[in-house]
Scaffold this active site. Structure first.
Site, PDB file in Angstrom:
ATOM      1  CD  GLU A 243      67.215  43.070   1.689  1.00 47.76           C
ATOM      2  OE1 GLU A 243      66.181  43.555   1.206  1.00 47.76           O
ATOM      3  OE2 GLU A 243      67.257  41.707   1.852  1.00 47.76           O
TER       4      GLU A 243
ATOM      5  CE1 TYR B 205      71.657  63.686  35.193  1.00 50.63           C
ATOM      6  CE2 TYR B 205      70.054  64.373  36.465  1.00 50.63           C
ATOM      7  CZ  TYR B 205      70.702  63.558  35.598  1.00 50.63           C
ATOM      8  OH  TYR B 205      70.061  62.231  35.279  1.00 50.63           O
TER       9      TYR B 205
ATOM     10  CE  LYS C  56      63.521  36.971  -4.139  1.00 54.49           C
ATOM     11  NZ  LYS C  56      62.518  37.754  -3.480  1.00 54.49           N
TER      12      LYS C  56
ATOM     13  CG  HIS D 214      77.315  59.413 -12.628  1.00 55.17           C
ATOM     14  ND1 HIS D 214      76.665  60.658 -12.114  1.00 55.17           N
ATOM     15  CD2 HIS D 214      78.470  59.729 -13.215  1.00 55.17           C
ATOM     16  CE1 HIS D 214      77.510  61.629 -12.178  1.00 55.17           C
ATOM     17  NE2 HIS D 214      78.775  61.051 -12.788  1.00 55.17           N
TER      18      HIS D 214
ATOM     19  CB  SER E 155      60.471  33.914  -0.218  1.00 51.83           C
ATOM     20  OG  SER E 155      59.207  34.318  -0.595  1.00 51.83           O
TER      21      SER E 155
HETATM   22  N1  ARG Z   1      69.436  57.614  36.709  1.00 52.18           N
HETATM   23  C1  ARG Z   1      69.891  59.092  36.457  1.00 52.18           C
HETATM   24  C2  ARG Z   1      70.447  58.949  34.906  1.00 52.18           C
HETATM   25  O1  ARG Z   1      70.689  58.133  34.401  1.00 52.18           O
HETATM   26  C3  ARG Z   1      70.777  59.581  37.460  1.00 52.18           C
HETATM   27  C4  ARG Z   1      70.378  60.209  38.599  1.00 52.18           C
HETATM   28  C5  ARG Z   1      70.463  61.587  38.469  1.00 52.18           C
HETATM   29  N2  ARG Z   1      70.170  62.447  39.502  1.00 52.18           N
HETATM   30  C6  ARG Z   1      68.870  62.706  39.746  1.00 52.18           C
HETATM   31  N3  ARG Z   1      68.678  63.516  41.108  1.00 52.18           N
HETATM   32  N4  ARG Z   1      67.837  62.411  39.140  1.00 52.18           N
HETATM   33  O2  ARG Z   1      71.071  59.969  34.547  1.00 52.18           O
END
Ligand code: ARG
Length: 461
Positions: A290, A317, A283, A156, A277
């Site tokens: 920090e 994706y 200072k 504490h 400072s």
């Molecule tokens: N530049 C993209 C990334 O960083 C890859 C491209 C992925 N494909 C696409 N059809 N946009 O993930």
């Protein structure tokens, strides 16, 4: 500005969209891995009969030339290059013509980018692990000199019991040891090869993924093409490790800030890592410590940022995934910047043993007194109560515990004897903490040995 684009589009891209959509600022640092991955991919295409021997040779030589141009600063990607992959491929094709246009067979940027990131991150992890090992070495060295340097342990933030500076420094050694274990797991997670997944579903070509994995130093291939292109949990693993490292360093930084105050006066920070400072000439500010403290929220935010990107994201994706690199590289840069500073601070900090000893006030022995009564057969709760009353009596009288005469102690409990007076020396209190993992010099020497062994084991492993 419009740029040439695929036959699918009648119109060019809007300038504002080009700017937004470019990920070069995020991914240009992947150029080396992009070239390595592309070279391995070209060899696999040759193996699958897609490229002739001459085409492969042209691609290999061309990619090496692109690498040299980038290294020399001669090739700089332009606005029209959407990302590092497009830039490298464009330059290759400018250099070698037709063969270059065959390189992207059986590959998508979706499996390409995550392959590059895995290759790159593995190296980052190895570099940062070595930096953490360096910090551990400094901690061990400094701790070795302070096995008998007494200071209060706090709970504490109130003075609690006597410990040693070595014990305190070694606490950070073990935190970093576990951080390195986390980094090792993150490195291991990088070693799965996505390339060969294509855009999402796999390939129409029989490329030898295992051979590509072997060539690029991956331990295994990703077994599911959708998972391969959609997943970024290996980045989460790294960011989680980085956030934890940040949290540990922030506690050390926070303590250094506190210890450097006139009120504590436990340390003098090296001038090389202190600020001044602009108005107050006297200072000396603990800026480096920090900033160690301030790295933690940044690293935690990077982890949170990526988890946010991944949350609820449909397979496979999505362009959202591009943002993985924003968080990843921010964390990488943050740690790269802070780790050498931590090393410098730890090497240069001067400990004020006298101030630390003086902070071991006469009441720190209270728990030892209670334990001493227990050794004489008094139940701990009763011993705690008796000692509490003794402390109150001394506080009221403005006297240290050690000055209470024996006959007065005996009015509290007949078990008190001369042994009481030996409890009030800080070194004696330290020596009594002889349980395994405790602060006694003998145990801390034992711990130092274990720590040295742990450091060597991780380096070897
Ligand atoms: N530049 C993209 C990334 O960083 C890859 C491209 C992925 N494909 C696409 N059809 N946009 O993930």
């Amino acid at each position: 500005m419009t740029v040439a684009r695929s036959g699918r589009f009648a119109e060019g891209r809007a300038p504002s969209f080009i700017t937004l959509n470019s990920s070069l600022a995020l991914d240009w640092r992947l150029w080396r891995e992009d070239i390595e991955g592309s070279t391995a991919h070209a060899r696999a295409l040759r193996g699958a009969g897609v490229l002739s021997a001459q085409e492969l040779e042209a691609i290999e030589t061309g990619l090496a030339a692109v690498g040299r141009e980038i290294e020399a600063g001669e090739f700089v990607p332009g606005d029209a290059d959407e990302d590092v992959h497009m830039a490298v491929e464009r330059r290759l094709t400018e250099l070698i013509g037709d063969a270059g246009a065959r390189l992207h067979t059986a590959r998508s940027r979706n499996d390409q980018v995550v392959t590059d990131v895995r290759l790159h991150l593995r190296r980052v992890v190895e570099r940062q692990d070595a930096a953490l090992a360096g910090l551990q070495r400094v901690l061990l060295e400094r701790a070795g000199d302070h096995v008998t340097t007494v200071m209060p342990a706090y709970t504490h933030l109130q003075r609690a019991q006597v410990t040693s500076l070595a014990q305190h420094l070694l606490a950070y050694f073990w935190m970093l040891d576990r951080d390195r274990e986390r980094l090792a797991a993150a490195r291991e997670a990088c070693l799965e090869l996505p390339l060969g997944a294509g855009a999402a579903v796999g390939l129409d070509f029989d490329v030898d993924r295992q051979a590509v994995a072997g060539e690029l130093g991956f331990a295994r291939v990703a077994e599911n093409s959708l998972d391969a292109v959609a997943s970024r949990d290996f980045v989460v693993d790294y960011l989680a490790a980085a956030a934890q490292i940040g949290t540990h360093l922030s506690r050390l930084g926070g303590e250094l800030v506190l210890w450097a105050t006139s009120e504590f006066g436990f340390v003098r920070l090296p001038d090389a890592f202190s600020g001044g400072s602009s108005i107050m000439p006297q200072k000396k500010n603990p800026d480096a410590a920090e900033l160690m403290r301030a790295a933690a929220p940044r690293l935690a935010a990077d982890l949170g940022g990526l988890l946010g990107v991944l949350h609820g994201l449909p397979l496979a994706y999505n362009t959202d995934l591009r943002e993985d690199k924003r968080y990843l590289f921010d964390a990488v840069d943050c740690l790269d910047a802070i780790l050498p500073v931590v090393a410098g601070l730890l090497e240069g900090v001067v400990f004020d043993k006298a101030r630390m000893a003086a902070a071991c006030d006469p009441y720190l022995a209270a728990t030892d007194v209670a334990d001493y009564l227990v050794e004489k057969g008094v139940p701990f709760r009763e011993a705690h109560h008796l000692t509490g009353a003794l402390v109150r009596r001394c506080l009221d009288a403005g006297e240290p515990l050690v000055q209470v005469p024996l006959d007065e102690l005996r009015t509290l409990s007949p078990v008190f004897d001369d042994g009481y007076y030996a409890l009030h020396d800080a070194a004696a209190q330290l020596a009594r903490k002889a349980s395994r993992g405790g602060s006694s010099p003998a145990r801390v020497r034992e711990q130092l040995e274990l720590a040295h062994a742990a450091l060597e084991a991780r380096l070897a492993g």
